[in-house]
Design a protein around this motif. Structure first.
Motif, PDB file in Angstrom:
ATOM      1  N   ALA A  23      38.924  43.164  32.258  1.00 27.59           N
ATOM      2  CA  ALA A  23      39.403  43.234  33.640  1.00 27.59           C
ATOM      3  C   ALA A  23      38.243  43.124  34.621  1.00 27.59           C
ATOM      4  N   ARG A  24      37.147  43.825  34.319  1.00 33.08           N
ATOM      5  CA  ARG A  24      36.006  43.801  35.233  1.00 33.08           C
ATOM      6  C   ARG A  24      35.334  42.421  35.259  1.00 33.08           C
ATOM      7  N   ARG A  25      35.313  41.727  34.124  1.00 27.32           N
ATOM      8  CA  ARG A  25      34.746  40.379  34.109  1.00 27.32           C
ATOM      9  C   ARG A  25      35.583  39.444  34.980  1.00 27.32           C
ATOM     10  N   TRP A 152      40.685  50.841  44.174  1.00 26.12           N
ATOM     11  CA  TRP A 152      39.288  50.444  44.066  1.00 26.12           C
ATOM     12  C   TRP A 152      39.159  48.961  43.736  1.00 26.12           C
ATOM     13  N   ALA A 153      39.920  48.501  42.734  1.00 30.02           N
ATOM     14  CA  ALA A 153      39.789  47.116  42.268  1.00 30.02           C
ATOM     15  C   ALA A 153      40.227  46.118  43.343  1.00 30.02           C
ATOM     16  N   LEU A 154      41.387  46.367  43.960  1.00 34.68           N
ATOM     17  CA  LEU A 154      41.868  45.456  44.989  1.00 34.68           C
ATOM     18  C   LEU A 154      40.970  45.500  46.221  1.00 34.68           C
ATOM     19  N   GLY A 280      37.801  52.079  51.898  1.00 35.98           N
ATOM     20  CA  GLY A 280      39.165  52.366  52.322  1.00 35.98           C
ATOM     21  C   GLY A 280      40.101  52.494  51.143  1.00 35.98           C
ATOM     22  N   GLY A 281      39.932  51.611  50.138  1.00 38.21           N
ATOM     23  CA  GLY A 281      40.754  51.705  48.939  1.00 38.21           C
ATOM     24  C   GLY A 281      40.484  52.970  48.153  1.00 38.21           C
ATOM     25  N   ARG A 282      39.202  53.356  48.035  1.00 39.17           N
ATOM     26  CA  ARG A 282      38.838  54.561  47.287  1.00 39.17           C
ATOM     27  C   ARG A 282      39.339  55.818  47.992  1.00 39.17           C
TER      28      ARG A 282
END
Length: 447
Positions: A23-25, A152-154, A280-282
Motif C-alpha cells: 500500500a505504501r509503495r 493519514w493516507a488520503l 488535517g487528516g491526522r
C-alpha cells in the motif's frame, strides 16, 4: 501487476503478509503522478504572469483562462473516478500521466505573443486533464488502506499532489528571475511527465476486487451526505485551488505587483496549504473530522474578514499575511473533510446493523463511489472563485466584493457542518411514528 486478494482491515494481512508495504509503495508513486498532474493543471496560473501587454489580454481575460482550466479539471474528475475500477489503478495511472503530455506540448508550441486568445483558451482547457488525476488517485488509494489510516493516507496523497501547485509556481519564479520565457517552464515538465509514466508502469498495482458498482454510484448520488460533503469540499478544496490560480493575478491587478514581485509570494500559500493537508487528516483521525472542519471554517471566515479589510485599505502586508493564513486553513480543511467521507458511510453501515468487515465493505463501496462526485463539485469551487473575482474586478475595480461573498459562504459551511454532523440529537421514534420503539439518531461527531 494485478492483486487478487486485498483485505487491509485484516491485521495479519496488513502487518505480516506485506499489505502495508504494498500500500505504501503504491501511495508513493500515486503521489508522484498526482503531483505532476496538479502542476500541469495549474500551469496557467504561471503562464499568465508571463503574458504582458504584448499579448493583448486584459486581467478579465486572464481570469477567464484560469477559470476554464479549473472547469475542465472539475468535470473530468467524474469519469476519472470510475476509470480506476474499469482499467485498474496502475493501468489508469499510466494513461492519466501520459495524457499530461498533450496540454504541455501544445502550450510549448503556441506560447508566444501574437497567438490568438482562442488558441490560448484551448490550451488552458486541455490542462484540465491534470485536475482529473486527483480523483482517480484518491479513489485508488482509498482502496489500499484500512479505515483507521485513511485520514493519514488520503491526506498525504492529496497533500503531495497539491504541492504540485506551489512547485510549478516556484519553477515559474526561477524562470522569471533568470529572465527566461514561458517555454522554459513547459520544457522542464515534459521529462518529469515521462518519468511519472515509467514509474507508474513499473511500481504500481491494480486490485482486481475493485470494480465499478453502478448501484453504489446511484446510491451515493442519492445519499444527501454526498452533497453535504460536496458543499463542504467546495469551501475547502475549491478555495485552495481557486486561490492558487488567482493569487498572483490579484497581486498584479489590484496591488500593481510586477510578474517577479507576484511570483515571489504566490507560491507560499499553496505550499503551506499542501504541506499541512496531511496534518488535517491526522487531526481528524484523532479528534473527529467534523470538529476539525467546523473550527477550520470559523478560522477561514476570520482570515477572509482580514482579507476584506486589507483589500479596502489597500494594505499589501495585511493582504498577503491574511491570504497565506487562509491557504493554511484550506489545507487543514481539505484533510479533515476527506477523512469524513469514509467515516460517514461506515457509520451509516453500522446504523443499518452491519458490523466488522461487512460495515467496512459497505463504507468502502459508497465512499469510493462518492469521492468522484465530491471531488468534482469541490473543484468547481475554484471556478466560482475565479469567475467571482473576474466579475468583481470588472464591476468595482477590486476583489473586495468577491471576498465578501466568500466570507458569507464560509459562514454557511460552518452552520451546515454543525447542524448536520455535530448538533446533539435527542431520542426519536425509529420510524417517526408515535408509539414506536425509540432509538437514538446516528451521530457523526467522530467521523
Amino acid at each position: 501487476m494485478w492483486i487478487e486478494r486485498w483485505d487491509p482491515e485484516d491485521e495479519r494481512f496488513w502487518k505480516e503478509e506485506g499489505g502495508e508495504r504494498v500500500a505504501r509503495r503504491n501511495l508513493a508513486f500515486s503521489v508522484l503522478s498526482e503531483h505532476i498532474g496538479f502542476s500541469v493543471w495549474s500551469l496557467w496560473s504561471v503562464m499568465v504572469l508571463f503574458m504582458g501587454p504584448e499579448y493583448g489580454i486584459d486581467p478579465a481575460g486572464k481570469f477567464f483562462l484560469v477559470s476554464m482550466a479549473t472547469l475542465v479539471g472539475a468535470v473530468v474528475r467524474v469519469p476519472y473516478t470510475f476509470a480506476v475500477a474499469r482499467f485498474g489503478g496502475r493501468n489508469w495511472t499510466v494513461v492519466a500521466a501520459s495524457l499530461l503530455l498533450l496540454p504541455t506540448v501544445a502550450a510549448f508550441v503556441v506560447m508566444e505573443p501574437g497567438t490568438s486568445y482562442a488558441t490560448f483558451m484551448v490550451c488552458a482547457l486541455l490542462t484540465g486533464v491534470g485536475g482529473g488525476n486527483f480523483a482517480s488517485s484518491m479513489t485508488n488509494i482509498n482502496s489500499f488502506f484500512p479505515l483507521r489510516e485513511k485520514g493519514w493516507a488520503l491526506g498525504l496523497n492529496a497533500g503531495g499532489g497539491n504541492i504540485g501547485v506551489p512547485v510549478v509556481q516556484l519553477v515559474g519564479l526561477a524562470v522569471i528571475g533568470a529572465s527566461g520565457g514561458p517555454r522554459v517552464v513547459l520544457g522542464i515538465y515534459i521529462p518529469f511527465i515521462l518519468v511519472s509514466v515509467v514509474c507508474a508502469f513499473r511500481y504500481m498495482d491494480s486490485i482486481s476486487s475493485v470494480r465499478n458498482d453502478t448501484g453504489a454510484a446511484k446510491a451515493a448520488a442519492r445519499d444527501p451526505h454526498t452533497w453535504v460533503m460536496a458543499l463542504l469540499y467546495v469551501g475547502t478544496f475549491g478555495s485552495f485551488i481557486g486561490y492558487s490560480f488567482a493569487f498572483g493575478l490579484v497581486l498584479q491587478t489590484q496591488f500593481g505587483r510586477t510578474p517577479l514581485e507576484a511570483a515571489q509570494v504566490t507560491f507560499i500559500g499553496p505550499l503551506l496549504g499542501s504541506l499541512i493537508r496531511p496534518v488535517g487528516g491526522r487531526l481528524a483521525d484523532r479528534l473527529g473530522g467534523a470538529r476539525i472542519t467546523l473550527w477550520n471554517f470559523v478560522g477561514m471566515g476570520a482570515a477572509t474578514g482580514a482579507v476584506v479589510v486589507a483589500s479596502v485599505r489597500e494594505s499589501l502586508p495585511l493582504f498577503v499575511g491574511a491570504f497565506i493564513a487562509l491557504f493554511v486553513l484550506t489545507g487543514l480543511g481539505n484533510g479533515s473533510t476527506y477523512k469524513m467521507i469514509p467515516g460517514i458511510f461506515q457509520a451509516k453501515a453500522e446504523s443499518k446493523g452491519l458490523a466488522g468487515e461487512a460495515a467496512a465493505a459497505y463504507g468502502r463501496r459508497l465512499s469510493g463511489a462518492s469521492m468522484g462526485l465530491i471531488g468534482a463539485v469541490g473543484a468547481l469551487g475554484g471556478l466560482g472563485i475565479n469567475l467571482a473575482l473576474r466579475q468583481s474586478f470588472q464591476t468595482v475595480g477590486s476583489g473586495t466584493g468577491a471576498f465578501v461573498s466568500f466570507l458569507v459562504f464560509y459562514a454557511v459551511c460552518s452552520v451546515v457542518t454543525w447542524a448536520v454532523y455535530l448538533r446533539r440529537r435527542g431520542v426519536v421514534p425509529a420510524r417517526g411514528e408515535a408509539g414506536t420503539e425509540a432509538k437514538p439518531q446516528l451521530s457523526y461527531a467522530e467521523v
